[in-house]
Design a protein around this motif. Sequence first.
Motif, PDB file in Angstrom:
ATOM      1  N   HIS A 234       0.827  -1.202   0.000  1.00  0.00           N
ATOM      2  CA  HIS A 234       0.000   0.000   0.000  1.00  0.00           C
ATOM      3  C   HIS A 234       0.866   1.259   0.000  1.00  0.00           C
ATOM      4  O   HIS A 234       0.566   2.241  -0.689  1.00  0.00           O
ATOM      5  N   ARG A 235       1.944   1.255   0.760  1.00  0.00           N
ATOM      6  CA  ARG A 235       2.869   2.393   0.765  1.00  0.00           C
ATOM      7  C   ARG A 235       3.499   2.585  -0.618  1.00  0.00           C
ATOM      8  O   ARG A 235       3.647   3.718  -1.099  1.00  0.00           O
ATOM      9  N   ILE A 236       3.882   1.479  -1.251  1.00  0.00           N
ATOM     10  CA  ILE A 236       4.460   1.568  -2.591  1.00  0.00           C
ATOM     11  C   ILE A 236       3.457   2.179  -3.561  1.00  0.00           C
ATOM     12  O   ILE A 236       3.790   3.058  -4.363  1.00  0.00           O
ATOM     13  N   ALA A 237       2.213   1.714  -3.483  1.00  0.00           N
ATOM     14  CA  ALA A 237       1.171   2.220  -4.378  1.00  0.00           C
ATOM     15  C   ALA A 237       0.918   3.704  -4.147  1.00  0.00           C
ATOM     16  O   ALA A 237       0.731   4.472  -5.100  1.00  0.00           O
ATOM     17  N   GLN A 238       0.915   4.135  -2.880  1.00  0.00           N
ATOM     18  CA  GLN A 238       0.720   5.557  -2.579  1.00  0.00           C
ATOM     19  C   GLN A 238       1.868   6.394  -3.123  1.00  0.00           C
ATOM     20  O   GLN A 238       1.661   7.494  -3.658  1.00  0.00           O
ATOM     21  N   SER A 239       3.079   5.880  -2.989  1.00  0.00           N
ATOM     22  CA  SER A 239       4.240   6.612  -3.500  1.00  0.00           C
ATOM     23  C   SER A 239       4.157   6.764  -5.013  1.00  0.00           C
ATOM     24  O   SER A 239       4.442   7.837  -5.565  1.00  0.00           O
ATOM     25  N   LEU A 240       3.759   5.696  -5.699  1.00  0.00           N
ATOM     26  CA  LEU A 240       3.610   5.763  -7.152  1.00  0.00           C
ATOM     27  C   LEU A 240       2.528   6.762  -7.532  1.00  0.00           C
ATOM     28  O   LEU A 240       2.696   7.557  -8.474  1.00  0.00           O
ATOM     29  N   ALA A 241       1.420   6.762  -6.808  1.00  0.00           N
ATOM     30  CA  ALA A 241       0.327   7.698  -7.096  1.00  0.00           C
ATOM     31  C   ALA A 241       0.788   9.143  -6.899  1.00  0.00           C
ATOM     32  O   ALA A 241       0.436  10.031  -7.679  1.00  0.00           O
ATOM     33  N   ASN A 242       1.584   9.384  -5.858  1.00  0.00           N
ATOM     34  CA  ASN A 242       2.107  10.731  -5.626  1.00  0.00           C
ATOM     35  C   ASN A 242       3.014  11.175  -6.770  1.00  0.00           C
ATOM     36  O   ASN A 242       2.963  12.325  -7.223  1.00  0.00           O
ATOM     37  N   THR A 243       3.840  10.258  -7.253  1.00  0.00           N
ATOM     38  CA  THR A 243       4.730  10.577  -8.374  1.00  0.00           C
ATOM     39  C   THR A 243       3.920  10.911  -9.626  1.00  0.00           C
ATOM     40  O   THR A 243       4.216  11.877 -10.340  1.00  0.00           O
ATOM     41  N   GLN A 244       2.890  10.124  -9.889  1.00  0.00           N
ATOM     42  CA  GLN A 244       2.056  10.373 -11.063  1.00  0.00           C
ATOM     43  C   GLN A 244       1.341  11.713 -10.961  1.00  0.00           C
ATOM     44  O   GLN A 244       1.203  12.429 -11.961  1.00  0.00           O
ATOM     45  N   ARG A 245       0.902  12.084  -9.750  1.00  0.00           N
ATOM     46  CA  ARG A 245       0.251  13.387  -9.575  1.00  0.00           C
ATOM     47  C   ARG A 245       1.226  14.529  -9.859  1.00  0.00           C
ATOM     48  O   ARG A 245       0.856  15.523 -10.490  1.00  0.00           O
ATOM     49  N   ARG A 246       2.467  14.379  -9.422  1.00  0.00           N
ATOM     50  CA  ARG A 246       3.450  15.432  -9.673  1.00  0.00           C
ATOM     51  C   ARG A 246       3.730  15.567 -11.168  1.00  0.00           C
ATOM     52  O   ARG A 246       3.824  16.675 -11.705  1.00  0.00           O
ATOM     53  N   VAL A 247       3.847  14.439 -11.829  1.00  0.00           N
ATOM     54  CA  VAL A 247       4.142  14.460 -13.275  1.00  0.00           C
ATOM     55  C   VAL A 247       2.993  15.097 -14.052  1.00  0.00           C
ATOM     56  O   VAL A 247       3.206  15.826 -15.026  1.00  0.00           O
ATOM     57  N   ASN A 248       1.763  14.834 -13.593  1.00  0.00           N
ATOM     58  CA  ASN A 248       0.594  15.346 -14.292  1.00  0.00           C
ATOM     59  C   ASN A 248       0.200  16.766 -13.895  1.00  0.00           C
ATOM     60  O   ASN A 248      -0.752  17.321 -14.445  1.00  0.00           O
TER      61      ASN A 248
END
Length: 254
Positions: A234-248
């Motif tokens: 779950h932590r990994i998934a949240q980190s990936l989601a945060n990265t995608q939000r920054r990129v977008n």
Amino acid sequence: MSEVLDLGFARLDLAREARQGLPEVVYGPGKTVEQISGIVTGLLKHNTGPVLVTRIEAETAEAVMTRLDPGVHDAETRGPEPYDGQPHGPATYDAEARLLYWRPSPAGDFCLTVVAAGTSDRPVAAEAAAVAAAVGLDTTAIHDVGVAGLDRILQVRDRLQAADALIVVAGMEGALASVVGGLVRAPVVAVPVSTGYGASLEGVTALLAMHASCAAGVTVVNIDSGFSAAMAVHRIAQSLANTQRRVNTPGGAR
């Protein structure tokens, strides 16, 4: 709102959802029905995400649901409060996983595969899969693919490689984590299980073998802790989601 809710017998960390993305999770063993009910009521009232009670036996879960679930039992059956009238919806109990939960998150885009070495490892794998699904990971499970018959794990190689992360559950010598770790590029979280004969040392042998894995980067959690593995992913998934939000976000990428 105070960040701590003092119930007398427990102090609820209400700010955990804001800090970590999930409300505090309730560990069931050692708590009474009244204590679990009070804690769950506080979490449901003051948080918005899924509320989970782990390692709870069926009889205790039924008693908690009887006290809390609106529209399922009348007030006399529910007994004294804590039901507070909030529209949190009914609970779900997964007997194999020993997980009781309310307000599960809908499945997102992050795909998790839980891989169990043997049938004896199913209860731990079930906990990992049920917790992961309840917190919004798109979760599937593959059972009985231990290293004593390597063709079994090779037959599902494509499914392993399609996952965004994997949880590998294995007892005895715990070798399956190294095998899977060598087949995929995604994060692998290994769960040693206390199955096996004498020299398995109730999961210690698998724990040490997973820590010593030749497959670089395998993460290892506590013995029998499917819950911990699900939380790691779950932590990994949240980190990936945060990265995608920054990129977008315009100007947000670093």
